[in-house]
Structure formats: structure tokens, C-alpha cells
Design an enzyme around this catalytic site. Sequence first.
Site, short mmCIF file in Angstrom:
data_model
loop_
_atom_site.label_atom_id
_atom_site.label_comp_id
_atom_site.label_asym_id
_atom_site.label_seq_id
_atom_site.Cartn_x
_atom_site.Cartn_y
_atom_site.Cartn_z
N HIS A 112 -14.57 0.48 -1.58
CA HIS A 112 -13.46 -0.40 -1.22
C HIS A 112 -12.43 0.33 -0.38
O HIS A 112 -11.31 -0.14 -0.25
CB HIS A 112 -12.80 -0.96 -2.49
N SER A 171 -13.82 -3.87 -14.85
CA SER A 171 -13.88 -5.16 -15.56
C SER A 171 -15.08 -5.98 -15.12
O SER A 171 -15.31 -7.07 -15.64
CB SER A 171 -12.60 -5.95 -15.28
N ASP A 203 -7.95 5.50 -4.76
CA ASP A 203 -7.19 6.74 -4.95
C ASP A 203 -8.10 7.94 -4.69
O ASP A 203 -9.31 7.79 -4.58
CB ASP A 203 -6.59 6.79 -6.37
N TYR A 251 0.83 -1.22 0.00
CA TYR A 251 0.00 0.00 0.00
C TYR A 251 0.86 1.26 0.00
O TYR A 251 0.52 2.25 -0.65
CB TYR A 251 -1.01 -0.05 1.16
C1 BV8 Z 1 -17.75 -9.18 -0.14
C2 BV8 Z 1 -8.94 -3.55 -2.20
C3 BV8 Z 1 -19.30 -10.04 1.35
C4 BV8 Z 1 -8.59 -2.14 -2.28
C5 BV8 Z 1 -10.19 -4.94 -3.70
C6 BV8 Z 1 -20.92 -12.62 -5.04
C7 BV8 Z 1 -21.50 -11.72 -4.15
C8 BV8 Z 1 -20.77 -11.14 -3.13
C9 BV8 Z 1 -19.40 -11.43 -3.01
C10 BV8 Z 1 -18.81 -12.30 -3.89
C11 BV8 Z 1 -19.55 -12.89 -4.90
N1 BV8 Z 1 -18.71 -13.68 -5.60
C12 BV8 Z 1 -17.45 -13.61 -5.10
C13 BV8 Z 1 -17.48 -12.79 -4.04
C14 BV8 Z 1 -16.33 -12.47 -3.20
C15 BV8 Z 1 -15.44 -11.34 -3.73
C16 BV8 Z 1 -15.34 -11.30 -5.23
O1 BV8 Z 1 -16.06 -10.55 -5.88
N2 BV8 Z 1 -14.43 -12.08 -5.79
C17 BV8 Z 1 -14.23 -12.05 -7.23
C18 BV8 Z 1 -12.77 -11.99 -7.57
C19 BV8 Z 1 -14.96 -13.23 -7.84
N3 BV8 Z 1 -15.93 -10.07 -3.25
C20 BV8 Z 1 -15.55 -9.65 -2.02
O2 BV8 Z 1 -14.88 -10.31 -1.27
C21 BV8 Z 1 -16.06 -8.28 -1.60
N4 BV8 Z 1 -16.68 -8.41 -0.31
O3 BV8 Z 1 -18.25 -9.80 -1.03
O4 BV8 Z 1 -18.22 -9.20 1.15
C22 BV8 Z 1 -20.56 -9.27 1.23
C23 BV8 Z 1 -20.89 -8.56 0.07
C24 BV8 Z 1 -22.08 -7.90 -0.01
C25 BV8 Z 1 -22.94 -7.95 1.06
C26 BV8 Z 1 -22.58 -8.66 2.20
C27 BV8 Z 1 -21.40 -9.31 2.28
C28 BV8 Z 1 -14.92 -7.29 -1.41
C29 BV8 Z 1 -14.29 -6.97 -2.72
C30 BV8 Z 1 -13.25 -5.85 -2.54
C31 BV8 Z 1 -11.90 -6.40 -2.75
N5 BV8 Z 1 -10.91 -5.32 -2.71
N6 BV8 Z 1 -9.20 -4.07 -3.54
C32 BV8 Z 1 -7.35 -1.97 -3.10
O5 BV8 Z 1 -6.33 -2.60 -2.75
O6 BV8 Z 1 -7.42 -1.19 -4.05
S1 BV8 Z 1 -10.48 -5.58 -5.26
C33 BV8 Z 1 -9.94 -4.66 -6.55
O7 BV8 Z 1 -10.86 -4.95 -7.63
C34 BV8 Z 1 -10.02 -3.15 -6.39
O8 BV8 Z 1 -10.77 -2.71 -5.28
C35 BV8 Z 1 -10.73 -2.74 -7.66
O9 BV8 Z 1 -11.37 -1.54 -7.49
C36 BV8 Z 1 -11.70 -3.86 -7.83
C37 BV8 Z 1 -12.38 -3.95 -9.15
O10 BV8 Z 1 -11.40 -3.91 -10.17
P1 BV8 Z 1 -11.60 -2.84 -11.38
O11 BV8 Z 1 -11.68 -1.49 -10.79
O12 BV8 Z 1 -12.70 -3.27 -12.25
O13 BV8 Z 1 -10.20 -2.93 -12.12
P2 BV8 Z 1 -9.75 -4.04 -13.19
O14 BV8 Z 1 -8.28 -3.93 -13.33
O15 BV8 Z 1 -10.35 -5.36 -12.86
O16 BV8 Z 1 -10.43 -3.55 -14.55
C38 BV8 Z 1 -10.00 -2.34 -15.14
C39 BV8 Z 1 -10.96 -2.02 -16.29
O17 BV8 Z 1 -10.59 -0.75 -16.84
C40 BV8 Z 1 -10.92 -3.02 -17.42
O18 BV8 Z 1 -12.23 -3.31 -17.84
C41 BV8 Z 1 -10.16 -2.28 -18.53
O19 BV8 Z 1 -10.61 -2.65 -19.83
C42 BV8 Z 1 -10.53 -0.85 -18.24
N7 BV8 Z 1 -9.55 0.14 -18.71
C43 BV8 Z 1 -8.20 0.02 -18.78
N8 BV8 Z 1 -7.66 1.15 -19.25
C44 BV8 Z 1 -8.70 2.02 -19.49
C45 BV8 Z 1 -9.90 1.36 -19.13
N9 BV8 Z 1 -11.11 1.94 -19.27
C46 BV8 Z 1 -11.14 3.21 -19.76
N10 BV8 Z 1 -10.03 3.90 -20.11
C47 BV8 Z 1 -8.80 3.34 -19.99
N11 BV8 Z 1 -7.72 4.04 -20.36
#
Ligand code: BV8
Length: 228
Positions: A110, A178, A95, A53
Amino acid sequence: MKRIVILTGAGISRESGLDTFRDAGGIWSQVSLEDVCTPEGFARNPEMVDEFYNRRRQELTQVVSNDAHRALVELENAYASNDDDAFLLVTQNTDDLHERAGSRNVLHMHGELLRLRCMNCSATPEWKADCTRATACPECGQRSLRPDVVWFGEMPLHMDRILLALERCDMFVAIGTSATVYPAAGFVDQVSGHACTVELNLVPSGNAGDFDEGAYGPATTVVPRFVS
Ligand code: BV8
């Protein structure tokens, strides 16, 4: 009264110079998510998590907001001039680039890179560059500070306010995400029955098919165009 909810992800900050998580060369290709983004990883090796971090905090001091962040400020001013409830910006990003662009009400579901959280009294003091594992909580004096971010398996923040706004909105726009991480990735399903849904992204996300409309390209191009 028109009400809009915006959800942003790491893609909106990409052109400011911050890495995304899942693109090629992204954060999760540099370090294991299990080691730095879970409570278990923090319990195993808090120094490694602090280092992860602190590196991102350092990078954040080197970058500035971009035209996509600024376009959302214009949109907020246009909507909120009638009613503060008309516009809600929810970000998965930790951020502060939305705030530095001028966004006023930002819900960091988050958490925030520039805050810590006390595991004893839940205070959320500002992070300072000289913070270490030995830094005491300014509220309770305990050495029990952790990054104020939401790790996998932890409850996202502000969910009540977010779910209420999703229920009441007429438009939902997802920008630069994503659609991999829940519950944020499921928001479009929660609104598709009563709101117009738009995806603005570099390329179609995994759930692009769930949106009514989509515009693809760099955020600094597609977001100002959407707002104008
Ligand atoms: C939770 C920490 C329980 C901070 C992060 C179903 C329901 C509920 C939960 C789950 C479920 N299935 C699975 C789960 C569990 C889990 C989960 O989702 N797992 C996934 C991997 C399957 N979820 C959790 O654990 C969450 N908590 O569920 O609690 C609950 C929930 C609800 C109610 C009661 C109880 C907690 C999730 C948080 C995890 N923390 N980070 C940090 O360190 O920053 S995750 C991480 O992913 C970041 O936080 C980030 O914000 C987040 C999402 O990622 P994106 O922002 O989408 O970034 P990514 O790189 O993936 O994509 C970038 C995109 O930008 C791409 O599409 C790309 O094409 C695009 N792009 C690139 N360049 C550009 C662009 N677009 C425009 N212009 C550009 N130039």
C-alpha cells in the site's frame, strides 16, 4: 525448501504508538476515508490529503520499532540464511518500522509514507518536511507530486511478486490485520490449499475461521512467541 510469506497490518505497529485504522478511536474514526484515501478526495482537496499524511509522518518520527518487528527480523535471518526466496515480508503498512527494526526485503503493497510519487514521470522521491504542493519533482521538474501510497480503487504494488510467493509458500502468517481490505484479505484463501496458515492478532479477525491456527494477544507477545 521451506518458504514463508508474512503479511502484516496496522496492529503490528500499534504498540509502537501508531493508531490502527478500524479499532475504536482509530484513523477512520478521526477522518473520512473518502476524503483522504481516494484519488477523488485528493483531486477535491489535495491540501487536506497532504495535511493527513504529514500528520502521520510527524507521528512516525516520534515512535520506534517494537519486539514484534524485531522478532520478524530474527525469523527472516533464520529462513533467509539458506535461500533469499525462502522469506517474504509483505506489509499493508506505510510506516518504516519493519526497516528500522532491520527487515531487509519489505514489500509495501500500500506504498510508503516517507515517499512521494510524481504523477507526470512516476519517480518516487523521498518525502522531505519542507515539501508542499509547489514542490517540483526532482526528476522532471513538474509540480505533480502526491503521496506514494495506494488509495482505494488503486492497484496495490508488487502484486506479481506477492502472488508468485503465495503460490510457492509452505506457510502464510497474517499479523495485526483486520482482514477488511482486499486483495490482502483474500491472500489466505489463495494459499489455504497448499500452505499452513496462521493468524496472529489481538483478537480473531473477520476471517479467523479461514486459518489453520491462531494465537491472540498483543503482537509484542504473540509474535516473539511464534518465532521462538
Ligand atoms: C484494489 C492507504 C483493484 C495507505 C489504504 C475485492 C477484490 C479487490 C478489491 C476489492 C474487493 N472488494 C473491495 C475492494 C476494493 C477495496 C477494498 O478492499 N475495500 C474494502 C474496504 C471492502 N480495495 C482496494 O481498493 C485496493 N485496490 O482493489 O485495486 C485491484 C486489486 C487487485 C488486482 C487488480 C485490481 C486498495 C486498498 C488499499 C487502500 N489503502 N491505505 C495509508 O493511508 O496507510 S487502506 C488501509 O487499510 C491501510 O492501508 C491498512 O494497511 C489497510 C488494512 O488495514 P489493517 O492494517 O488491517 O488495519 P485495521 O485497523 O483494519 O486492523 C488492525 C488490526 O490490528 C485489527 O485486527 C486489530 O485487532 C489488530 N490489533 C490492534 N492492536 C493490536 C493488534 N494486533 C496485535 N497487537 C496489537 N497490539
